[in-house]
Enzyme design. Sequence first.
Site, short mmCIF file in Angstrom:
data_model
loop_
_atom_site.label_atom_id
_atom_site.label_comp_id
_atom_site.label_asym_id
_atom_site.label_seq_id
_atom_site.Cartn_x
_atom_site.Cartn_y
_atom_site.Cartn_z
N CYS A 186 60.29 41.67 12.05
CA CYS A 186 59.22 40.81 11.97
C CYS A 186 58.30 41.64 12.90
O CYS A 186 58.67 42.03 14.08
CB CYS A 186 60.28 39.75 12.92
SG CYS A 186 61.79 38.49 12.08
N HIS A 187 56.70 40.86 12.51
CA HIS A 187 56.22 41.31 13.55
C HIS A 187 55.61 40.60 15.16
O HIS A 187 56.10 39.64 14.76
CB HIS A 187 54.51 40.89 12.83
CG HIS A 187 54.65 41.97 11.77
ND1 HIS A 187 55.15 41.52 10.55
CD2 HIS A 187 53.91 43.19 11.31
CE1 HIS A 187 55.03 42.40 9.57
NE2 HIS A 187 54.15 43.40 9.67
N ASP A 223 76.97 26.33 23.16
CA ASP A 223 77.46 26.29 24.53
C ASP A 223 77.49 25.69 25.61
O ASP A 223 78.67 25.79 26.81
CB ASP A 223 77.03 27.14 24.90
CG ASP A 223 76.94 28.29 25.99
OD1 ASP A 223 78.37 28.49 26.33
OD2 ASP A 223 76.28 28.71 26.80
#
Length: 165
Positions: A84-85, A135
């Site tokens: 990913c850029h 979480d």
Amino acid sequence: MPANSRSARLTHLDDAGLPTMVDVSDKAVTARSATAESRVRFPAAVAAQLRANGLRSAKGGIVETAVIAGTMAVKRTHELIPFCHPLPIDACRFGIDWAGEQVLDIRCTVRCVHRTGVEMEALTGASVAALTIYDMCKALSHSMSIGPTKLVSKRGGKRDIGAAQ
């Protein structure tokens, strides 16, 4: 085999089959947006408790914490997914609400003006927000499930997908 799959190829492999980052230097800079969705399903008793407590747990505000975590993940997607850029994120918005008695729906919309899209950023944001909700609630139950996580729409590249968000 579908006709178009013969000409399609994985963009993150070079001609030798080695992994590579896509060269986007010749692409036009355009406005890009993407929306992704994920869901967290709770046992009935846990969902009822969360509704009664205004989506707060012993750790604090569930929605607020998920939005912060998801936003942080959007901005760091390029550090998590190898090809990913790094992108200059212009906007990141979340919508988290009940989608039925036991399911929280998480939507993440990301926008930028760049040479490549923000689908992975939106998917990462929605995923991390869902993980954060898990979480925040795991003290109540480990019988929660996450998914499906999916791309809902994208705009600004070679092809648009889904309805405009």
